[in-house]
Design a protein around this motif. Structure first.
Motif, mmCIF file in Angstrom:
data_model
loop_
_atom_site.group_PDB
_atom_site.id
_atom_site.type_symbol
_atom_site.label_atom_id
_atom_site.label_comp_id
_atom_site.label_asym_id
_atom_site.label_seq_id
_atom_site.Cartn_x
_atom_site.Cartn_y
_atom_site.Cartn_z
ATOM 1 N N PRO A 233 0.810 -1.235 0.000
ATOM 2 C CA PRO A 233 0.000 0.000 0.000
ATOM 3 C C PRO A 233 0.835 1.273 0.000
ATOM 4 O O PRO A 233 0.386 2.301 -0.508
ATOM 5 C CB PRO A 233 -0.835 -0.120 1.284
ATOM 6 C CG PRO A 233 -0.109 -1.123 2.133
ATOM 7 C CD PRO A 233 0.539 -2.078 1.181
ATOM 8 N N ALA A 234 2.064 1.223 0.529
ATOM 9 C CA ALA A 234 2.909 2.421 0.545
ATOM 10 C C ALA A 234 3.293 2.861 -0.855
ATOM 11 O O ALA A 234 3.743 3.990 -1.055
ATOM 12 C CB ALA A 234 4.171 2.168 1.377
ATOM 13 N N THR A 235 3.120 1.985 -1.845
ATOM 14 C CA THR A 235 3.437 2.335 -3.230
ATOM 15 C C THR A 235 2.195 2.759 -4.013
ATOM 16 O O THR A 235 2.249 2.888 -5.233
ATOM 17 C CB THR A 235 4.087 1.145 -3.971
ATOM 18 O OG1 THR A 235 3.096 0.127 -4.190
ATOM 19 C CG2 THR A 235 5.244 0.564 -3.175
ATOM 20 N N ALA A 236 1.088 2.974 -3.321
ATOM 21 C CA ALA A 236 -0.176 3.270 -4.008
ATOM 22 C C ALA A 236 -0.113 4.572 -4.788
ATOM 23 O O ALA A 236 -0.754 4.701 -5.826
ATOM 24 C CB ALA A 236 -1.327 3.318 -3.003
ATOM 25 N N ALA A 237 0.661 5.549 -4.294
ATOM 26 C CA ALA A 237 0.776 6.849 -4.965
ATOM 27 C C ALA A 237 -0.616 7.414 -5.252
ATOM 28 O O ALA A 237 -1.337 7.785 -4.334
ATOM 29 C CB ALA A 237 1.623 6.744 -6.220
ATOM 30 N N LEU A 238 -1.050 7.444 -6.507
ATOM 31 C CA LEU A 238 -2.366 7.980 -6.864
ATOM 32 C C LEU A 238 -3.349 6.866 -7.214
ATOM 33 O O LEU A 238 -4.289 7.064 -7.980
ATOM 34 C CB LEU A 238 -2.246 8.970 -8.025
ATOM 35 C CG LEU A 238 -1.874 10.409 -7.640
ATOM 36 C CD1 LEU A 238 -0.471 10.491 -7.067
ATOM 37 C CD2 LEU A 238 -1.988 11.346 -8.828
ATOM 38 N N ALA A 239 -3.128 5.683 -6.642
ATOM 39 C CA ALA A 239 -4.000 4.535 -6.896
ATOM 40 C C ALA A 239 -4.883 4.245 -5.685
ATOM 41 O O ALA A 239 -4.572 4.621 -4.556
ATOM 42 C CB ALA A 239 -3.165 3.303 -7.221
ATOM 43 N N LYS A 240 -5.984 3.545 -5.941
ATOM 44 C CA LYS A 240 -6.817 3.047 -4.859
ATOM 45 C C LYS A 240 -6.121 1.862 -4.188
ATOM 46 O O LYS A 240 -5.139 1.322 -4.697
ATOM 47 C CB LYS A 240 -8.171 2.591 -5.408
ATOM 48 C CG LYS A 240 -9.015 3.698 -6.020
ATOM 49 C CD LYS A 240 -10.291 3.136 -6.624
ATOM 50 C CE LYS A 240 -11.114 4.220 -7.305
ATOM 51 N NZ LYS A 240 -12.301 3.672 -7.998
ATOM 52 N N THR A 241 -6.628 1.452 -3.034
ATOM 53 C CA THR A 241 -6.121 0.252 -2.372
ATOM 54 C C THR A 241 -7.256 -0.749 -2.216
ATOM 55 O O THR A 241 -8.432 -0.405 -2.307
ATOM 56 C CB THR A 241 -5.517 0.564 -0.988
ATOM 57 O OG1 THR A 241 -6.519 1.167 -0.157
ATOM 58 C CG2 THR A 241 -4.328 1.506 -1.108
ATOM 59 N N THR A 242 -6.874 -2.006 -1.985
ATOM 60 C CA THR A 242 -7.851 -3.074 -1.772
ATOM 61 C C THR A 242 -7.228 -4.091 -0.816
ATOM 62 O O THR A 242 -6.147 -3.842 -0.267
ATOM 63 C CB THR A 242 -8.256 -3.727 -3.110
ATOM 64 O OG1 THR A 242 -9.340 -4.624 -2.896
ATOM 65 C CG2 THR A 242 -7.098 -4.469 -3.745
ATOM 66 N N VAL A 243 -7.875 -5.229 -0.625
ATOM 67 C CA VAL A 243 -7.382 -6.276 0.263
ATOM 68 C C VAL A 243 -7.135 -7.526 -0.566
ATOM 69 O O VAL A 243 -7.986 -7.922 -1.379
ATOM 70 C CB VAL A 243 -8.396 -6.561 1.392
ATOM 71 C CG1 VAL A 243 -7.930 -7.730 2.254
ATOM 72 C CG2 VAL A 243 -8.581 -5.309 2.256
ATOM 73 N N ASP A 244 -5.949 -8.146 -0.391
ATOM 74 C CA ASP A 244 -5.641 -9.347 -1.153
ATOM 75 C C ASP A 244 -6.272 -10.577 -0.514
ATOM 76 O O ASP A 244 -6.970 -10.481 0.505
ATOM 77 C CB ASP A 244 -4.127 -9.516 -1.343
ATOM 78 C CG ASP A 244 -3.391 -9.863 -0.048
ATOM 79 O OD1 ASP A 244 -4.044 -10.159 0.976
ATOM 80 O OD2 ASP A 244 -2.141 -9.851 -0.066
ATOM 81 N N LYS A 245 -6.037 -11.765 -1.093
ATOM 82 C CA LYS A 245 -6.712 -12.983 -0.634
ATOM 83 C C LYS A 245 -6.256 -13.425 0.753
ATOM 84 O O LYS A 245 -6.950 -14.217 1.397
ATOM 85 C CB LYS A 245 -6.501 -14.113 -1.640
ATOM 86 C CG LYS A 245 -5.051 -14.521 -1.858
ATOM 87 C CD LYS A 245 -4.956 -15.580 -2.955
ATOM 88 C CE LYS A 245 -3.526 -16.038 -3.189
ATOM 89 N NZ LYS A 245 -3.439 -17.031 -4.286
ATOM 90 N N GLU A 246 -5.111 -12.898 1.226
ATOM 91 C CA GLU A 246 -4.673 -13.209 2.590
ATOM 92 C C GLU A 246 -5.118 -12.149 3.601
ATOM 93 O O GLU A 246 -4.791 -12.238 4.776
ATOM 94 C CB GLU A 246 -3.145 -13.326 2.636
ATOM 95 C CG GLU A 246 -2.601 -14.624 2.062
ATOM 96 C CD GLU A 246 -2.219 -14.459 0.593
ATOM 97 O OE1 GLU A 246 -1.999 -13.307 0.173
ATOM 98 O OE2 GLU A 246 -2.169 -15.472 -0.123
ATOM 99 N N GLY A 247 -5.832 -11.118 3.116
ATOM 100 C CA GLY A 247 -6.314 -10.079 4.020
ATOM 101 C C GLY A 247 -5.374 -8.909 4.186
ATOM 102 O O GLY A 247 -5.606 -8.040 5.027
ATOM 103 N N ASN A 248 -4.296 -8.841 3.379
ATOM 104 C CA ASN A 248 -3.365 -7.719 3.447
ATOM 105 C C ASN A 248 -3.824 -6.584 2.535
ATOM 106 O O ASN A 248 -4.314 -6.832 1.436
ATOM 107 C CB ASN A 248 -1.966 -8.163 3.011
ATOM 108 C CG ASN A 248 -1.374 -9.221 3.915
ATOM 109 O OD1 ASN A 248 -1.264 -9.024 5.130
ATOM 110 N ND2 ASN A 248 -0.980 -10.356 3.341
ATOM 111 N N GLU A 249 -3.660 -5.350 3.002
ATOM 112 C CA GLU A 249 -3.975 -4.202 2.147
ATOM 113 C C GLU A 249 -2.919 -4.084 1.051
ATOM 114 O O GLU A 249 -1.714 -4.184 1.316
ATOM 115 C CB GLU A 249 -4.014 -2.907 2.961
ATOM 116 C CG GLU A 249 -4.479 -1.699 2.139
ATOM 117 C CD GLU A 249 -4.462 -0.405 2.926
ATOM 118 O OE1 GLU A 249 -5.049 0.574 2.423
ATOM 119 O OE2 GLU A 249 -3.863 -0.367 4.016
ATOM 120 N N VAL A 250 -3.369 -3.891 -0.185
ATOM 121 C CA VAL A 250 -2.456 -3.753 -1.328
ATOM 122 C C VAL A 250 -2.939 -2.631 -2.236
ATOM 123 O O VAL A 250 -4.102 -2.232 -2.191
ATOM 124 C CB VAL A 250 -2.357 -5.070 -2.141
ATOM 125 C CG1 VAL A 250 -1.669 -6.160 -1.329
ATOM 126 C CG2 VAL A 250 -3.732 -5.531 -2.617
#
Length: 342
Positions: A233-250
């Motif tokens: 998620p720290a690399t999101a810059a101007l992107a949205k975030t979501t949750v991966d299949k293990e429950g981590n924010e990406v």
């Protein structure tokens, strides 16, 4: 009469590093790209190279230009990407747009880097990242002249395969130990001035970026063009975030790699002015910690973000893409005058 020399004649100092044959290939390359978007009714746009705002990203340094505006000296910045201005157009017009233009990033020199280079950027309203990846694949097929299969590779999986540690759960101590084990010494991200104010997430991401660039990137895209997906998620810059299949924010983004070279970067675009302001402010805090100048934020973009319709966008380094499609080994072969000779 003097004897003829067996030594090849050296090029005159004014000569381009790109051959005429490559210049002709480059012209056809750009012609085909424009035709690709014309057929899809994507509007070509042109936005200013100079802006009063700069890029706040810690790892992208803007080139400053001293100008006189209304008889007053002021600092403008050459854009590192046309993204900010294009999103203002997108918020107003709400139609697919693209642009091919020079962009500028300070202190970028090397076989794959140049201070000035050419970028293709386009935005598709109501496109998911998967749809954007499919359109990128169609563009590659047109340029290569044959069908293309792209591999999808999660950031986490690539990191574990080539570094041997989970990037989202590993401790800072573990990340530093692995870096040292791989010979990446001389880096101390904790020693930045006023380190007591450093955010642990920022230090983590610095180690992750170092390991990814040195231990992962060179292995990507040799068999098939590879999309790295689900970044930290720290690399999101101007992107949205979501949750991966293990429950981590990406981050909802992907990057394209071919022959170990980063070619493109795509986002499911953030459309929240307040969140964007917070990210810009966090960027500037990090810049201050790294003794980098704080950059003026683009207030026009922040205002436009609240009006931005759902969309995905992608930036493609055209010089690098021309390199991999023609088999060139360096940017000097695909541009006329690199920064050192400009």
């Amino acid at each position: 009469m003097s004897k003829a020399s067996n030594q090849p004649l050296s090029k005159p100092s004014y000569a381009p590093t790109m051959t005429l044959a490559m210049a002709q290939q480059r012209a056809q390359f750009i012609y085909h790209i424009r035709n690709f978007f014309r057929q899809r009714q994507v509007l070509e746009v042109q936005t200013p190279l100079l802006s009063q705002a700069g890029n706040t990203d810690t790892f992208l340094q803007s080139v400053a230009a001293q100008v006189t505006y209304q008889d007053k000296p002021c600092t403008y910045y050459l854009h590192t990407s046309p993204e900010f201005a294009m999103k203002r157009l997108l918020a107003s017009w709400q139609v697919p747009i693209y642009q091919i233009c020079p962009v500028f990033r300070d202190n970028e020199i090397g076989a794959r880097h140049n201070i000035e280079f050419t970028m293709l950027e386009w935005y598709q309203p109501n496109y998911s990242l998967d749809e954007m990846a499919a359109e990128l694949g169609e563009l590659l097929e047109m340029l290569y002249g044959h069908p293309i299969i792209m591999s999808h590779y999660r950031y986490v999986d690539a990191f574990m395969d080539f570094v041997g540690i989970h990037p989202l759960t590993a401790s800072l101590v573990a990340l530093q130990a692995v870096a040292e084990d791989k010979g990446l010494t001389g880096f101390d991200f904790n020693s930045v001035e006023n380190s007591q104010t450093n955010n642990e997430q920022d230090i983590r991401q610095s180690w992750l970026d170092l390991l990814f660039s040195h231990a992962v990137e060179p292995n990507l895209g040799h068999d098939l063009p590879t999309l790295i997906i689900e970044y930290p998620p720290a690399t999101a810059a101007l992107a949205k975030t979501t949750v991966d299949k293990e429950g981590n924010e990406v981050a909802k983004r992907f990057e394209l790699y071919i022959n170990g070279i980063e070619i493109a970067n795509a986002y499911d675009e953030l459309a929240d002015g307040q969140v964007l302001r917070e990210r810009f402010e966090q960027d500037n805090r990090l810049r201050w910690r790294h003794k980098l100048p704080e950059m003026p934020m683009d207030e026009h973009l922040i205002a436009a973000s609240d009006e931005l319709i759902p969309c995905s966008g992608i930036a493609v380094g055209l010089d690098r893409l021309l390199m991999v499609t023609t088999g060139a080994s360096s940017l000097e072969q695909v541009i006329a005058f690199p920064s050192g000779l400009a």
